[in-house]
Motif scaffolding. Structure first.
Motif, PDB file in Angstrom:
ATOM      1  N   ASP A  15       0.834  -1.199   0.000  1.00  0.00           N
ATOM      2  CA  ASP A  15       0.000   0.000   0.000  1.00  0.00           C
ATOM      3  C   ASP A  15       0.869   1.249   0.000  1.00  0.00           C
ATOM      4  OD1 ASP A  15      -2.730  -1.026   0.198  1.00  0.00           O
ATOM      5  OD2 ASP A  15      -2.098  -1.804   2.146  1.00  0.00           O
ATOM      6  N   TRP A  16       0.566   2.168  -0.900  1.00  0.00           N
ATOM      7  CA  TRP A  16       1.166   3.494  -0.888  1.00  0.00           C
ATOM      8  C   TRP A  16      -0.001   4.477  -0.780  1.00  0.00           C
ATOM      9  CZ3 TRP A  16       4.834   2.996  -5.726  1.00  0.00           C
ATOM     10  CH2 TRP A  16       5.935   2.200  -5.390  1.00  0.00           C
ATOM     11  N   ASN A  17      -0.176   5.096   0.353  1.00  0.00           N
ATOM     12  CA  ASN A  17      -1.274   6.038   0.576  1.00  0.00           C
ATOM     13  C   ASN A  17      -0.711   7.419   0.902  1.00  0.00           C
ATOM     14  OD1 ASN A  17      -3.540   4.106   0.449  1.00  0.00           O
ATOM     15  ND2 ASN A  17      -2.517   3.216   2.213  1.00  0.00           N
ATOM     16  N   LEU A  66       3.657  12.052  -6.014  1.00  0.00           N
ATOM     17  CA  LEU A  66       4.150  11.290  -4.879  1.00  0.00           C
ATOM     18  C   LEU A  66       5.589  10.895  -5.179  1.00  0.00           C
ATOM     19  CD1 LEU A  66       3.752   9.654  -2.219  1.00  0.00           C
ATOM     20  CD2 LEU A  66       3.002   7.754  -3.662  1.00  0.00           C
ATOM     21  N   ARG A 105       8.672   8.582  -4.327  1.00  0.00           N
ATOM     22  CA  ARG A 105       8.792   7.256  -3.725  1.00  0.00           C
ATOM     23  C   ARG A 105      10.196   6.714  -3.963  1.00  0.00           C
ATOM     24  NH1 ARG A 105       6.254   5.080   0.229  1.00  0.00           N
ATOM     25  NH2 ARG A 105       4.489   6.215  -0.562  1.00  0.00           N
ATOM     26  N   THR A 149      12.254   3.270  -3.844  1.00  0.00           N
ATOM     27  CA  THR A 149      11.969   1.833  -3.826  1.00  0.00           C
ATOM     28  C   THR A 149      12.998   1.060  -4.646  1.00  0.00           C
ATOM     29  OG1 THR A 149      10.302   0.140  -4.248  1.00  0.00           O
ATOM     30  CG2 THR A 149      10.387   1.961  -5.805  1.00  0.00           C
TER      31      THR A 149
END
Length: 173
Positions: free
Chosen positions: A119-121, A137, A139, A141
């Motif tokens: 989940d990325w919220n 967003l 991120r 990773t």
């Protein structure tokens, strides 16, 4: 897709000329910056992945397209959601944004995940330059392959289920 590329190209041209004007100003007054954060977004490389979406995710919250930019470092990415022209800060601030990132088996094993997604919220903030409105967003990773992403919006103050949903598939980072 051509429309989206045209907007990006126009945005880059405007940002370029804006930079020249601001650079001349900055030489006179060193406290002024050359570009704003939103202009810098479109001075960077083009999206290495992009998809037209055209999906309503809430009142005055309409996603036109989705794209991914490389960040400054190897594992940094910027996920960009281009919004409708009529999006406002007030309408965007009513919603939170969720993403279920579905991974191939080898990525799940590498991350030792038990479920097929992560989940990325986030709570989006409206950003804009002279031509487009967007949310983004950042991120970091090590993931290199994504089967699909389920994106959805929900009321920011109280979760009552997803309001709008769309899928993005086949992403290679």
């Amino acid at each position: 897709m051509k429309f989206f590329k045209t907007i990006i190209t126009l945005s880059m041209v405007l940002a370029f000329f804006s930079c020249k004007e601001n650079k001349a100003k900055t030489q006179k007054d060193s406290t002024e910056s050359i570009t704003t954060k939103s202009e810098e977004l479109y001075v960077q490389e083009e999206f290495f992945f992009e998809k037209e979406i055209n999906k309503k995710l809430g009142d005055n919250f309409f996603i036109k397209s989705f794209g991914i930019l490389y960040g400054e470092n190897e594992n940094d990415y910027k996920l960009v959601f281009v919004l409708s022209d009529f999006a406002t800060k007030t309408s965007v601030n009513q919603y939170s944004f969720g993403m279920q990132v579905f991974l191939p088996q080898e990525e799940r094993e590498k991350l030792k995940l038990k479920k097929p997604y992560i989940d990325w919220n986030f709570n989006p903030d409206l950003e804009s330059n002279r031509l487009i409105n967007y949310i983004s967003l950042d991120r970091k990773t090590t993931i290199r392959s994504i089967d699909s992403i389920r994106c959805y919006s929900y009321k920011r103050d109280k979760y009552e289920g997803a309001i709008g949903t769309f899928w993005v598939k086949g992403i290679e980072l």
